[in-house]
Design a protein around this motif. Structure first.
Motif, PDB file in Angstrom:
ATOM      1  N   LYS A 163       2.938  10.412  18.388  1.00 19.06           N
ATOM      2  CA  LYS A 163       3.331  11.136  19.598  1.00 19.06           C
ATOM      3  C   LYS A 163       2.134  11.397  20.500  1.00 19.06           C
ATOM      4  N   GLU A 275      16.001  16.950  34.075  1.00 21.37           N
ATOM      5  CA  GLU A 275      15.598  17.643  32.858  1.00 21.37           C
ATOM      6  C   GLU A 275      14.270  17.079  32.381  1.00 21.37           C
ATOM      7  N   SER A 277      11.703  15.644  30.071  1.00 20.26           N
ATOM      8  CA  SER A 277      11.716  14.911  28.790  1.00 20.26           C
ATOM      9  C   SER A 277      10.411  14.147  28.625  1.00 20.26           C
ATOM     10  N   ARG A 278       9.344  14.812  28.905  1.00 20.64           N
ATOM     11  CA  ARG A 278       8.019  14.198  28.805  1.00 20.64           C
ATOM     12  C   ARG A 278       7.644  13.958  27.341  1.00 20.64           C
ATOM     13  N   LEU A 281       6.512  16.897  25.009  1.00 25.76           N
ATOM     14  CA  LEU A 281       7.460  17.748  24.277  1.00 25.76           C
ATOM     15  C   LEU A 281       7.684  17.204  22.859  1.00 25.76           C
ATOM     16  N   SER A 282       7.777  15.892  22.725  1.00 25.24           N
ATOM     17  CA  SER A 282       7.912  15.302  21.389  1.00 25.24           C
ATOM     18  C   SER A 282       6.652  15.542  20.571  1.00 25.24           C
ATOM     19  N   ASP A 285       6.903  19.031  19.272  1.00 18.76           N
ATOM     20  CA  ASP A 285       7.891  19.069  18.181  1.00 18.76           C
ATOM     21  C   ASP A 285       7.295  18.518  16.890  1.00 18.76           C
ATOM     22  N   GLY A 453       9.598  12.857  33.273  1.00 19.64           N
ATOM     23  CA  GLY A 453       9.664  11.906  32.165  1.00 19.64           C
ATOM     24  C   GLY A 453      10.858  10.976  32.233  1.00 19.64           C
ATOM     25  N   GLN A 454      11.374  10.708  33.432  1.00 16.97           N
ATOM     26  CA  GLN A 454      12.509   9.785  33.561  1.00 16.97           C
ATOM     27  C   GLN A 454      12.049   8.332  33.599  1.00 16.97           C
TER      28      GLN A 454
END
Length: 454
Positions: A163, A275, A277-278, A281-282, A285, A453-454
């Protein structure tokens, strides 16, 4: 392209070109390519290899190709390979462990009977030198979850590395997009330059006809010719810049882009359903999951462990210390080991792990907060760019009407050629400004997509 006869009118175009070139330089040291190129005469069709080619490519395809061609992408395979080896080593904890040991010693004293029993003769003459060789097989029965947790720790660590690498590679996207959009901007300016040249050539023919009829001055023809030369000079500069951009994009993607047509990305984006979703963020996590594995490890430290052992060997003496000479022997046993020393630090270890988790969550919240602020600014920039484009259409319409009227007024002798050239310049500047604003809108949309993050 913009006529260099009035440098103040080139400010917008030149500023954006400098910005694109600067980003491009930071990304790949493009300056080494920005030397003079052998440019064909502008009278020949410009960039036909790009405009007429069947090979087309989108900005997303370029980004994907650049990621696959980037040297650091190979690190994914290295992480997976290291993870495989570590998991294999961890699995060997359940394989029987074999130990062979030997000993030769000399003792200053041996076992003797300290008393005598009437009627019994204890003839003990044990040697002072003793020898033994032992083979031991140990098989884990229950390790308290240590091996399982070790494998989880290896997987979690490898996932964090993956990641983190994805976060690093994400920056390639913006660099490639800046180059791609820089090429689109140059293509639009080349197109406008060709339109301007046609307009100047048309006026030159009209001036030539008027000059033959004694209705124009030779200086009027010179003014038109100077503007045509300036137009062609600007075209040569644009083609040289485009060649540099193409070389860098080819280097990024690992594919020759000289004969490719670049498709303009859509300027549509639904800003109400965005939203975040970069890849960051993963990454957060994965860090939280790794933190949980560390918490589970504390439990395995205080769990009892059982294993089965079998010892076989021969020695002098054997297990029977009173028997002389070498003798074989074996011992089978089930052992339990339970270390309670970690109980002393367990409370502090738990608090430290919880503190690390809170730190990760704080970083995540900070990232989301800053990203949300960037989204607000970029959405406003997109709306502003759309409003400017709407105004550009009206400005171009008015400038076109003014230029047409100016051509009629010059033919009637009402205005001079210099006045007409200014009107042509103003119309061309308006069209170039619209092209720049179109690319600026695409840039803002790409920035917003990169942000979420699209």
């Amino acid at each position: 392209m913009i006529l260099p006869t009035d440098s103040k009118k080139f400010a917008i175009a030149d500023t954006l070109l400098i910005f694109c070139g600067f980003c491009f330089y930071l990304a790949c040291c493009a300056c080494q390519y920005a030397q003079g190129q052998n440019i064909p005469h502008p009278g020949i069709a410009v960039s036909q290899a790009v405009q007429d080619s069947d090979n087309e490519i989108t900005i997303d395809e370029c980004v994907a190709m650049a990621k696959m061609n980037y040297p650091q992408i190979r690190q994914f395979d290295l992480i997976t390979e290291a993870e495989k080896y570590d998991l294999s080593n961890a699995g060997l904890n359940w394989v029987p462990h074999i130990t062979i040991s030997g000993k030769a010693s000399y003792q200053s004293d041996v076992v003797e009977m300290p008393f005598e029993i009437p009627g019994y003769d204890f003839d003990l003459d044990l040697p002072h030198d003793q020898y033994s060789i032992v083979g031991e097989v140990s098989q884990t029965i229950w390790d308290g979850g240590t091996t399982s947790n070790l494998k989880s720790s290896i997987r979690a660590g490898a996932e964090v590395q993956r990641k983190q690498l994805e976060v690093t590679l994400y920056s390639i996207r913006e660099r490639v997009e800046n180059i791609y959009l820089g090429i689109l901007l140059i293509d639009k300016q080349i197109s406008q330059n060709k339109i301007l040249e046609k307009s100047l050539l048309r006026n030159r023919n009209e001036v030539m006809a008027m000059l033959e009829n004694g209705m124009a001055y030779k200086s009027d023809m010179n003014i038109v010719d100077v503007n045509i030369l300036n137009c062609r000079q600007k075209l040569s500069q644009l083609l040289a810049d485009r060649s540099s951009y193409i070389k860098i994009l080819s280097k990024f993607t690992g594919s020759d882009m000289s004969g490719v047509s670049f498709i303009e990305p859509s300027d549509y984006i639904d800003t109400d359903s965005l939203e975040i979703s970069r890849p960051e963020l993963s990454f957060y996590d994965a860090q939280v999951a790794q933190n949980q594995v560390k918490r589970n490890e504390l439990r395995t430290r205080i769990s009892p462990k059982f294993n089965f052992t079998f010892q076989g060997g021969a020695g002098q003496p054997g297990l029977n210390m009173l028997k002389e000479g070498f003798s074989p022997y074996y011992v089978a046993a089930i052992k339990m080991q339970w270390s309670l020393g970690d109980l002393y630090t367990r409370s502090n270890d738990i608090k430290k792990i919880e503190s690390d988790k809170k730190s990760i969550e704080t970083e995540r919240e900070t990232f989301l907060f800053n990203t949300s602020l960037d989204m607000i600014n970029q959405v406003n920039a997109i709306e502003k760019a759309r409003d400017i484009l709407e105004q550009d259409k009206e400005i171009i319409r008015l400038r076109e009407e003014i230029r047409i009227s100016g051509e009629e007024q010059y033919a009637e002798g009402v205005i001079t050629m210099t006045d007409l050239m200014d009107m042509i310049d103003d119309e061309h500047d308006a069209r170039v400004a619209e092209s720049i604003h179109q690319v600026q809108l695409l840039m803002e949309i790409c920035k917003l997509k990169n942000t979420v993050g699209q």
